[in-house]
Enzyme design. Structure first.
Site, mmCIF file in Angstrom:
data_model
loop_
_atom_site.group_PDB
_atom_site.id
_atom_site.type_symbol
_atom_site.label_atom_id
_atom_site.label_comp_id
_atom_site.label_asym_id
_atom_site.label_seq_id
_atom_site.Cartn_x
_atom_site.Cartn_y
_atom_site.Cartn_z
ATOM 1 N N ARG A 1 -2.802 -8.332 8.942
ATOM 2 C CA ARG A 1 -2.484 -8.912 7.621
ATOM 3 C C ARG A 1 -2.850 -10.401 7.558
ATOM 4 N NH1 ARG A 1 2.837 -5.417 6.089
ATOM 5 N NH2 ARG A 1 1.652 -3.857 4.969
ATOM 6 N N GLY B 1 3.050 1.457 -0.898
ATOM 7 C CA GLY B 1 3.722 1.614 -2.198
ATOM 8 C C GLY B 1 2.873 1.083 -3.342
ATOM 9 N N LYS C 1 5.963 15.248 0.418
ATOM 10 C CA LYS C 1 6.692 15.686 -0.782
ATOM 11 C C LYS C 1 5.875 15.595 -2.063
ATOM 12 C CE LYS C 1 11.259 14.160 0.678
ATOM 13 N NZ LYS C 1 12.242 13.109 0.440
ATOM 14 N N GLY D 1 -0.923 3.577 4.019
ATOM 15 C CA GLY D 1 -0.008 4.414 4.784
ATOM 16 C C GLY D 1 -0.713 5.328 5.759
#
Ligand code: AMP
Length: 399
Positions: free
Chosen positions: A37, A375, A202, A352
């Site tokens: 990062r 996210g 999910k 992710g």
């Protein structure tokens, strides 16, 4: 969204308040275990330094309580590492916003870099507090957002600070510009066929993405445990597979809306336990015997998905096709990753697990873009508005 970048601003002798994402992993001794990062923020920081500006960097790290200094979340070790990467000393303010940071910002010479202590040490950051934001806004002449991983949030440094700097230049850094280019602009105006591949645990986490992409894509290939919910909703048997029984109605609605665009696995790899060296069998999807669970898409599905990907001109991928952390249930994910890497399509990998899988396979260079935000990339794929980006300056279009 056609946002002005830091490259378009004259930063000579200007102080530039840059919101970066330095939320890096640290071990118990405070040593950074992965500095990617920091590396990704270098182009923006170096561009400001090279043109005679002074970057004042601000970031959060972890989840401190918001009641002042906590050693394990201090950004001090980051100032040291960043200094090594930049090849120059990085000054540090042990205060986030107030007298010390103002004095250090005022004393900053052209080309010098200042890093502020963890924004989240002040509860004003998460609360989006205006008073806290105005103290930060006073430090600089220009605002630059280069923290894509936080762009879907409305923390003070993301929204209230640029609001308080209205009238001054407010732009995106190179990292955020690249994320917007791929996750928003490419997807709004895709070269066709446009294929999305969605997997993971999910359906409920990705409803927004499926709904948004169904309107834009030519095909959505479904894998992972998410596929089980669709298969159950169609009357198939899923044994002991991970499934969201209460989401069957939603799955039926998405199937009805998507029609032939929504592509489900035709076969799966199943086992009685999620364990290494367990015996694995291939079963048609929807015919999983009692006591067995689907842990990956099968070879026929992987082949079919690879063929669809090979003819695509734009590909977006978010979520693994199976339990890729545990071989042999990584095969579906690996096959899909390789098909994306080998395709001539513009290829966008959501953050992710899919980004991790592409990295593990050494395919990062073979795709067009690997998103840095989990996210945030999901939120952008859902087509959600990002207040933190919308309020920044647009490129002026001359007639
Ligand atoms: P997500 O965060 O929703 O992208 O889900 C990623 C997780 O889903 C990974 O940890 C995978 O191991 C898991 N996963 C993918 N496919 C399956 C499956 N068939 N059964 C159980 N877990 C799965």
């Amino acid at each position: 969204m056609n946002k002005k970048t830091i490259a378009e601003i004259n930063v000579k002798n200007k102080k530039v308040l840059v919101r970066v994402d330095f939320n890096v992993p640290l071990n118990k001794q405070g040593v950074i275990t992965d500095d990617r990062r920091l590396q990704m923020a270098l182009p923006t920081i170096q561009s400001i330094i090279k043109r005679g500006g002074s970057p004042i960097l601000m970031s959060h790290l972890g989840r401190p309580k918001g009641q002042g200094y906590e050693k394990e979340y201090s950004l001090l070790p980051i100032a040291k590492r960043l200094g090594e990467l930049l090849g120059q000393k990085v000054l540090f303010s042990s205060e986030v916003a107030g007298e010390e940071s103002q004095a250090k910002a005022d004393a900053l010479q052209s080309g010098e870099v200042l890093l502020l202590e963890n924004l989240r040490f002040d509860c004003g950051e998460k609360a989006g507090d205006d008073v806290f934001a105005s103290k930060l806004a006073q430090l600089a002449d220009v605002y630059c957002n280069d923290a894509f991983g936080t762009c879907h949030r409305t923390d003070a440094s993301m929204v209230a600070v640029p609001q308080a700097m209205e009238g001054q230049p407010r732009v995106v850094g190179f990292l955020v510009a690249k994320e917007i280019k791929y996750l928003s602009q490419t997807i709004s105006n895709p070269a066709r066929p446009f294929v999305a591949i969605l997997g993971g645990a999910k359906v409920s986490d990705k409803i927004g993405v499926i709904e948004n992409l169904l309107d834009k894509c030519d095909s959505i290939l479904i894998g992972g445990a998410m596929a089980n919910t669709f298969i159950l909703a169609q009357g198939g048997t899923v044994g002991t597979s991970l499934v969201e029984e209460e989401k069957q109605e939603l799955a039926r609605e998405l199937i009805a809306k998507g029609k032939e665009k929504l592509v489900l696995p035709i076969d799966v790899q199943s086992a009685q336990k999620l364990e290494a060296n367990v015996s694995v069998q291939t079963t048609p999807a929807g015919q999983i015997p009692d006591g067995f669970m689907a842990l990956d898409i099968g070879a026929e599905s992987a082949k079919k998905y690879s063929q669809i990907i090979a003819s695509a001109k734009t590909v977006v991928w978010n979520g693994p096709m199976g339990v890729f952390e545990l071989p042999p249930f990584d095969r579906g994910t690996e096959t899909v990753a390789k098909a994306i890497a080998n395709s001539k399509a513009t290829s966008i990998i959501g953050g992710g697990d899919s980004a991790a899988a592409i990295g593990q396979l050494g395919l990062t260079e073979a795709v067009s873009h690997v998103s840095t935000g989990g996210g945030a990339s999901l939120a952008m794929l859902e087509g959600r508005p990002f207040v933190a980006v919308e309020l920044l300056d647009e490129v002026e279009v001359s007639c």
